[in-house]
Design a protein around this motif. Structure first.
Motif, PDB file in Angstrom:
ATOM      1  N   TYR A  16       1.384   9.522  57.424  1.00 23.06           N
ATOM      2  CA  TYR A  16       1.476  10.972  57.605  1.00 23.06           C
ATOM      3  C   TYR A  16       2.077  11.318  58.970  1.00 23.06           C
ATOM      4  O   TYR A  16       2.943  12.195  59.077  1.00 23.06           O
ATOM      5  N   SER A  20       5.642  13.246  59.589  1.00 20.63           N
ATOM      6  CA  SER A  20       5.633  14.515  60.322  1.00 20.63           C
ATOM      7  C   SER A  20       6.541  14.460  61.533  1.00 20.63           C
ATOM      8  O   SER A  20       7.309  15.399  61.800  1.00 20.63           O
ATOM      9  N   LEU A  63       7.516  25.917  57.876  1.00 19.77           N
ATOM     10  CA  LEU A  63       6.251  25.417  57.334  1.00 19.77           C
ATOM     11  C   LEU A  63       6.380  25.140  55.844  1.00 19.77           C
ATOM     12  O   LEU A  63       5.847  24.139  55.333  1.00 19.77           O
ATOM     13  N   THR A  64       7.100  26.010  55.121  1.00 18.54           N
ATOM     14  CA  THR A  64       7.302  25.794  53.687  1.00 18.54           C
ATOM     15  C   THR A  64       8.105  24.521  53.439  1.00 18.54           C
ATOM     16  O   THR A  64       7.789  23.737  52.526  1.00 18.54           O
ATOM     17  N   TYR A  66       8.237  21.935  55.405  1.00 20.72           N
ATOM     18  CA  TYR A  66       7.385  20.811  55.792  1.00 20.72           C
ATOM     19  C   TYR A  66       6.396  20.462  54.679  1.00 20.72           C
ATOM     20  O   TYR A  66       6.254  19.295  54.293  1.00 20.72           O
ATOM     21  N   LEU A  67       5.728  21.471  54.136  1.00 24.37           N
ATOM     22  CA  LEU A  67       4.758  21.215  53.066  1.00 24.37           C
ATOM     23  C   LEU A  67       5.446  20.702  51.817  1.00 24.37           C
ATOM     24  O   LEU A  67       4.904  19.855  51.091  1.00 24.37           O
ATOM     25  N   GLY A  68       6.660  21.216  51.538  1.00 25.82           N
ATOM     26  CA  GLY A  68       7.398  20.720  50.385  1.00 25.82           C
ATOM     27  C   GLY A  68       7.758  19.256  50.519  1.00 25.82           C
ATOM     28  O   GLY A  68       7.639  18.474  49.552  1.00 25.82           O
ATOM     29  N   HIS A  69       8.180  18.844  51.712  1.00 24.28           N
ATOM     30  CA  HIS A  69       8.505  17.435  51.942  1.00 24.28           C
ATOM     31  C   HIS A  69       7.274  16.560  51.782  1.00 24.28           C
ATOM     32  O   HIS A  69       7.326  15.496  51.143  1.00 24.28           O
ATOM     33  N   LEU A  70       6.150  16.989  52.353  1.00 19.13           N
ATOM     34  CA  LEU A  70       4.931  16.190  52.230  1.00 19.13           C
ATOM     35  C   LEU A  70       4.491  16.083  50.775  1.00 19.13           C
ATOM     36  O   LEU A  70       4.025  15.024  50.334  1.00 19.13           O
ATOM     37  N   GLY A  71       4.632  17.181  50.023  1.00 18.83           N
ATOM     38  CA  GLY A  71       4.246  17.146  48.617  1.00 18.83           C
ATOM     39  C   GLY A  71       5.083  16.169  47.811  1.00 18.83           C
ATOM     40  O   GLY A  71       4.557  15.412  46.990  1.00 18.83           O
TER      41      GLY A  71
END
Length: 309
Positions: A16, A20, A63-64, A66-71
């Protein structure tokens, strides 16, 4: 089970953190990502640029994105390359072999040089020890890029003993492996020599010599095992950092591999490729750390009882 759970949680935390940091680093690079993807000679209209930005998600909040990449990463989807239009998993698989060959060859050469240098000079005449320390400090101080250029100039251009460029055949692997191995060998030799000298000063070494064992036998059969713990720790950490050196070495010698792929992806701001390579590197580091922990059990039998307890 508690130990395994802690190891798993720590590994996920490393992955993670790596994902990041890679995401944030790429977004801190100045410039318009769409302009970088299209190149300086493009004549794309503003409408085409906005369409590309919308398709790749560059117009969304950070932020959107970033969260999309992590998902997507959590689901195992590394995405497709912006530039090459191929799945990132395929690109990494194509380039993984040459990098693994280079890394394995480099660590084997580094361990061999470190063992020879440390075992033959630990506790010996001060002049021999000083000479060994001099080459180790020199190897550690030399930048990999400059060392590669020197070896390439001497052994390829002048002596013509090895190929100038390319990655085919064992001969093409010698100079890159030596370039990557020398700084690592210098660090490992220094750490191993200190461990050997500390072990040779222990009572068990005196007892072994009193039983009639030679100096070489005491070093190889007793002192080396006691000094191998710190060597394994440092070697595991250095193996995990080989990719950073491979970027420069593969560039100097014109070799294919993850290093060249990463450099191209960073220059083109090809985020899926960079994220994929970073995750592979982080996963490699986690696996190697786990293997080093298992190696401790083979080196020091006293730890096996502690694990069982």
């Amino acid at each position: 089970m508690r130990t395994l759970l802690k190891r798993l949680v720590a590994g996920l935390a490393v992955l993670y953190g790596a994902a990041s940091l890679a995401f944030l680093s790429l977004h801190l690079i100045p410039g318009d990502p769409v302009a970088i993807l299209l190149g300086p000679a493009t004549t794309a209209s503003p409408e085409v640029r906005r369409q590309i930005s919308a398709e790749l998600g560059f117009d969304r909040p950070l932020l959107t994105q970033y969260l999309g990449h992590l998902g997507r990463l959590a689901s195992g989807d590394l995405g497709s390359s912006y530039q090459l239009q191929r799945p990132v998993g395929w690109l990494i698989a194509d380039q993984l072999g040459p990098t693994v060959q280079l890394a394995v060859a480099a660590i084997v050469v580094a361990l061999a040089l470190a063992l020879i240098s440390a075992i033959t000079t630990a506790g010996r005449h001060p002049a021999a020890r000083a000479l060994a320390s001099a080459w180790e400090l020199t190897a550690v101080s030399l930048p990999s890029y400059w060392l590669g250029v020197l070896l390439l100039t001497a052994f390829s251009f002048h002596l013509r003993l090895f190929p100038i460029i390319g990655g085919d055949g064992p001969a093409a692997l010698v100079l890159p492996a030596v370039t990557l191995a020398l700084p690592i060998a210098g660090v490992l030799a220094q750490v191993l020599r200190e461990g050997l000298e500390s072990a040779l000063a222990q009572p068990f070494a005196l007892t072994a010599r009193a039983r009639g064992l030679s100096q070489t036998a005491v070093r190889l059969r007793h002192a080396l095992r006691h000094a191998a713990g710190s060597l394994a720790t440092l070697a595991g950490w250095l193996v995990g950092t080989l990719l950073g050196g491979a970027v420069l070495v593969e560039t100097v010698f014109g070799r294919p591999g993850l290093g060249a792929l990463t450099l191209q992806a960073v220059q083109n701001r090809d985020m899926p490729v960079v994220m994929g390579v970073v995750l592979v590197s982080a996963l490699t580091f986690v696996v190697i750390s786990a293997l080093v922990d298992l190696l401790y059990l083979a080196i020091d039998p006293r730890l096996r009882g502690a694990v069982v307890a």
